[in-house]
Enzyme design. Sequence first.
Site, PDB file in Angstrom:
ATOM      1  N   PHE A 122       1.455   1.548  -2.211  1.00  0.00           N
ATOM      2  CA  PHE A 122       1.559   0.100  -1.960  1.00  0.00           C
ATOM      3  C   PHE A 122       0.720  -0.769  -2.877  1.00  0.00           C
ATOM      4  O   PHE A 122       0.871  -1.995  -2.857  1.00  0.00           O
ATOM      5  CB  PHE A 122       1.297  -0.246  -0.493  1.00  0.00           C
ATOM      6  CG  PHE A 122      -0.138  -0.111  -0.017  1.00  0.00           C
ATOM      7  CD1 PHE A 122      -0.640   1.118   0.347  1.00  0.00           C
ATOM      8  CD2 PHE A 122      -0.948  -1.218   0.102  1.00  0.00           C
ATOM      9  CE1 PHE A 122      -1.942   1.254   0.816  1.00  0.00           C
ATOM     10  CE2 PHE A 122      -2.256  -1.102   0.569  1.00  0.00           C
ATOM     11  CZ  PHE A 122      -2.750   0.142   0.923  1.00  0.00           C
ATOM     12  N   ASP A 123      -0.147  -0.193  -3.688  1.00  0.00           N
ATOM     13  CA  ASP A 123      -1.003  -1.077  -4.487  1.00  0.00           C
ATOM     14  C   ASP A 123      -1.689  -0.273  -5.582  1.00  0.00           C
ATOM     15  O   ASP A 123      -1.546   0.945  -5.673  1.00  0.00           O
ATOM     16  CB  ASP A 123      -2.062  -1.712  -3.565  1.00  0.00           C
ATOM     17  CG  ASP A 123      -2.498  -3.089  -4.033  1.00  0.00           C
ATOM     18  OD1 ASP A 123      -1.984  -3.558  -5.063  1.00  0.00           O
ATOM     19  OD2 ASP A 123      -3.351  -3.695  -3.370  1.00  0.00           O
ATOM     20  N   TRP A 139      -5.477  -5.434  -3.788  1.00  0.00           N
ATOM     21  CA  TRP A 139      -5.877  -4.870  -5.085  1.00  0.00           C
ATOM     22  C   TRP A 139      -7.266  -4.228  -5.038  1.00  0.00           C
ATOM     23  O   TRP A 139      -7.917  -4.101  -6.072  1.00  0.00           O
ATOM     24  CB  TRP A 139      -5.890  -5.936  -6.193  1.00  0.00           C
ATOM     25  CG  TRP A 139      -4.620  -6.698  -6.376  1.00  0.00           C
ATOM     26  CD1 TRP A 139      -4.410  -8.003  -6.053  1.00  0.00           C
ATOM     27  CD2 TRP A 139      -3.393  -6.232  -6.950  1.00  0.00           C
ATOM     28  NE1 TRP A 139      -3.127  -8.371  -6.374  1.00  0.00           N
ATOM     29  CE2 TRP A 139      -2.481  -7.306  -6.934  1.00  0.00           C
ATOM     30  CE3 TRP A 139      -2.987  -5.003  -7.476  1.00  0.00           C
ATOM     31  CZ2 TRP A 139      -1.190  -7.200  -7.416  1.00  0.00           C
ATOM     32  CZ3 TRP A 139      -1.689  -4.897  -7.961  1.00  0.00           C
ATOM     33  CH2 TRP A 139      -0.815  -5.990  -7.933  1.00  0.00           C
ATOM     34  N   ASP A 182       0.308  -0.571   5.315  1.00  0.00           N
ATOM     35  CA  ASP A 182       1.371  -1.360   4.674  1.00  0.00           C
ATOM     36  C   ASP A 182       2.698  -0.584   4.648  1.00  0.00           C
ATOM     37  O   ASP A 182       3.143  -0.123   3.603  1.00  0.00           O
ATOM     38  CB  ASP A 182       0.920  -1.737   3.253  1.00  0.00           C
ATOM     39  CG  ASP A 182       1.821  -2.799   2.635  1.00  0.00           C
ATOM     40  OD1 ASP A 182       2.881  -3.095   3.224  1.00  0.00           O
ATOM     41  OD2 ASP A 182       1.476  -3.309   1.559  1.00  0.00           O
ATOM     42  N   HIS A 237       5.018  -5.232   3.238  1.00  0.00           N
ATOM     43  CA  HIS A 237       5.176  -6.456   2.446  1.00  0.00           C
ATOM     44  C   HIS A 237       6.556  -6.546   1.787  1.00  0.00           C
ATOM     45  O   HIS A 237       6.964  -7.620   1.364  1.00  0.00           O
ATOM     46  CB  HIS A 237       4.012  -6.649   1.466  1.00  0.00           C
ATOM     47  CG  HIS A 237       4.018  -5.828   0.218  1.00  0.00           C
ATOM     48  ND1 HIS A 237       3.327  -4.652   0.080  1.00  0.00           N
ATOM     49  CD2 HIS A 237       4.605  -6.039  -0.974  1.00  0.00           C
ATOM     50  CE1 HIS A 237       3.495  -4.177  -1.131  1.00  0.00           C
ATOM     51  NE2 HIS A 237       4.270  -5.005  -1.803  1.00  0.00           N
ATOM     52  N   GLY A 269       6.618  -3.323  -8.186  1.00  0.00           N
ATOM     53  CA  GLY A 269       7.962  -2.759  -8.049  1.00  0.00           C
ATOM     54  C   GLY A 269       7.864  -1.348  -7.486  1.00  0.00           C
ATOM     55  O   GLY A 269       8.782  -0.854  -6.838  1.00  0.00           O
ATOM     56  N   ASN A 270       6.705  -0.709  -7.738  1.00  0.00           N
ATOM     57  CA  ASN A 270       6.473   0.615  -7.159  1.00  0.00           C
ATOM     58  C   ASN A 270       6.066   0.514  -5.689  1.00  0.00           C
ATOM     59  O   ASN A 270       5.881   1.534  -5.025  1.00  0.00           O
ATOM     60  CB  ASN A 270       5.350   1.368  -7.897  1.00  0.00           C
ATOM     61  CG  ASN A 270       5.853   2.261  -8.989  1.00  0.00           C
ATOM     62  OD1 ASN A 270       5.468   2.106 -10.142  1.00  0.00           O
ATOM     63  ND2 ASN A 270       6.721   3.196  -8.646  1.00  0.00           N
ATOM     64  N   SER A 271       5.918  -0.693  -5.206  1.00  0.00           N
ATOM     65  CA  SER A 271       5.586  -0.848  -3.796  1.00  0.00           C
ATOM     66  C   SER A 271       6.654  -0.203  -2.947  1.00  0.00           C
ATOM     67  O   SER A 271       7.845  -0.434  -3.161  1.00  0.00           O
ATOM     68  CB  SER A 271       5.521  -2.323  -3.428  1.00  0.00           C
ATOM     69  OG  SER A 271       4.264  -2.798  -3.730  1.00  0.00           O
TER      70      SER A 271
HETATM   71  N1  ASP Z   1       1.671  -4.220  -4.884  1.00  0.00           N
HETATM   72  C1  ASP Z   1       2.576  -3.892  -5.944  1.00  0.00           C
HETATM   73  C2  ASP Z   1       4.020  -4.135  -5.574  1.00  0.00           C
HETATM   74  O1  ASP Z   1       4.269  -5.011  -4.780  1.00  0.00           O
HETATM   75  C3  ASP Z   1       2.325  -2.523  -6.448  1.00  0.00           C
HETATM   76  C4  ASP Z   1       1.437  -2.617  -7.623  1.00  0.00           C
HETATM   77  O2  ASP Z   1       1.462  -3.638  -8.298  1.00  0.00           O
HETATM   78  O3  ASP Z   1       0.737  -1.653  -7.891  1.00  0.00           O
HETATM   79  O4  ASP Z   1       4.945  -3.556  -6.120  1.00  0.00           O
END
Ligand code: ASP
Length: 684
Positions: A636-637, A215, A223, A87, A618-620
């Site tokens: 990723f989530d 989520w 991902d 993503h 941002g940790n994605s």
């Molecule tokens: N999916 C989030 C991101 O795009 C990661 C998260 O929110 O835990 O950074």
Amino acid sequence: MSTRIWMKWAALAAAGCMALTGGEGKWTPQQVLELDPAWLKKEGLALPVSRLWDPRRGTGLLAAAVNIGGCSAGFVSASGLILTNHHCLFGVLQEHSRPQRDLITNGFLARTREEELPSKTTRVTVPRKFTDVTKQVEAAAPAGGDDLARNKAMDAKQKALVAECEKTAGARCRVAAFDGGLQYVLIESFELSDIRLVYAPPRAIGEYGGEIDNWMWPRHTGDFAMARAYKDGQPYVPEFYFPIARDGVKTGDFVMVLGYPGRTVRALTADEMADQRDYFYSPRATVYGEWIRLMEEATKDSPAGQIAVAATLKSLNNAAKNGQGQLAGLKRGRTIEKQKAHEDLVMTWAAGRPEFAAAVEAKRDLDRRAAARRKMAMRDFLYQAIQNGPLALKQATTLVRLASERVKPDMERDTDYMERELPRLRDRMEREQKSFYRPADEAVFTDWMTRFRAQNATCSDNFVVKTAYEQTRVTDLQERLKMFGESTEQLRARHDPMLELAFRLEPELRAFQTATKTHDGAVARLRPAWRKAVIAQAGKPVAPDANSTLRVSFAHVKGYAPRDGVIYTPQTTLAGMLEKHTGEEPFAVPPAVLNAAARMDASKMPLNFLADADTTGGNSGSPVVNGRGELVGLNFDRVWENVANDFGYNPEVARNVNVDVRFLLWLLRDVEKAEGLLGELGAR
Ligand code: ASP
């Protein structure tokens, strides 16, 4: 963080008398050095801390985690190969997709370097130096000045520090505020702007489960995607990269998540948190929810329209569902109530200590200011939502602002319009054409306008959306790029309805900006005073809120109980992906994957895993490594119950979701036959 407070913590840590909770804490590189090494070892860190971060050189293995357009990523080879989330590279796929060659749907693999796909806008920044500049920034604030003057002076100082720092060839710098201004750090990075797409799986893998599973746990999403960084036309050779772990992970294993968490709000007072809930996350859930519906409706019969809105829709969906998750999580975890109880405790503690008198007053002042801002909050939300809403309006307001900023000396401009930003801004304006599909944009615009009029009837009374879209040239790429270089007078002379609306909105947007700056000036004064008391009362290290700077979280692979009577294990397998397969999107496993899976025991192939790391948006794409610094996965989530951890870490449900690197290797080997890439990863 003041050195004095840190020394006190270090002493406490050394004495072994402070307990850190599980995976809580997005630690800065500097803080890692100040944590108790014995504790880190006990947790599972097998490397000396100095390998993670060498304070003398201001770098280390942590710097193999890089920032890629607001996401995180990690170098995984000596030839500039970068691993991040599918993503996070979605925009590049969109950039190269056509209805006849749909890379979003089919995925992409470059079998040779020549086949790699360049990206117009993706950039990677690699950190190389961190300098504490708190004293300089604070000294810039005029004694006795008002809050706006304070904000302007501190802002000017930060710009000067950045300009000085960027005199070094190739440097890209910023000043980051920690704990609302308790500490300011000048971060020097260097930027790689030639980033080429190497691999992305088909969307049906990279986004398996789509919005339904987003989520959520149990999860079965691949991902991940890969790109290569080039410098001077040659693959970039990073100083540090993560080798791929030979063994995977199992329940209980220690992992570190390295990356660039964007924004959390744990240092806010309970009243300020309530405002975030009511005027940020709540309208995001409802307003964006409506925009998603409108965009889907407007593109339902148009494949080209669907490609155009794909990336916007994806980020709106993500933000809207995140908003719902925050609301649900705050309620379930009683987070704001807990914050209130905690701050009452700190207030009582501080009240008995004259040296914290300023903290008590600062906290009261923060709450008073929050109450005063509430009246305008919904309108403020709509101003900000222009950035995520109708492109025509976003572009028009940007052009009008750009023209008025460009005549100012560089250092006096809004940061986003300084010379150093203009090439980026132009790229963005060009790229956004790909996302423009008039029926969808018009529908979203109409909705924005209706909401805006309900808040404010003055400046838009006789504006007719349909006519404006018919007449405007802002949505025409060539014209827009011409407008990019035009003055205010030239833009006015065009009598373009979209620009005219933007001109009428400009004074309001400016007033909003001034109010925000004044508020920020006050907060930069008040928050540090309050946080000093909170931290001193805690008597142990407290990691500052996320601010898009490099952090590490120490965690373990761990399941959780989402509700009464249910326990989730922390690992899923390919078998689970097959179980969910219905053949219908978003649960349609591609035939090549089905065939490869049929030749093996799919329950033995790990796919996703959970850990109790402290992560956020941002940790994605964050590399997830074991105690030896070897890559075991890719964050990723977060799980649904943990979305509201932006407000506070709850060890019961704080779980992040990762792709297992073993799945990635399997896909490359058994499905894609990507021998070259596997060789490069040392995993053939
Ligand atoms: N999916 C989030 C991101 O795009 C990661 C998260 O929110 O835990 O950074």
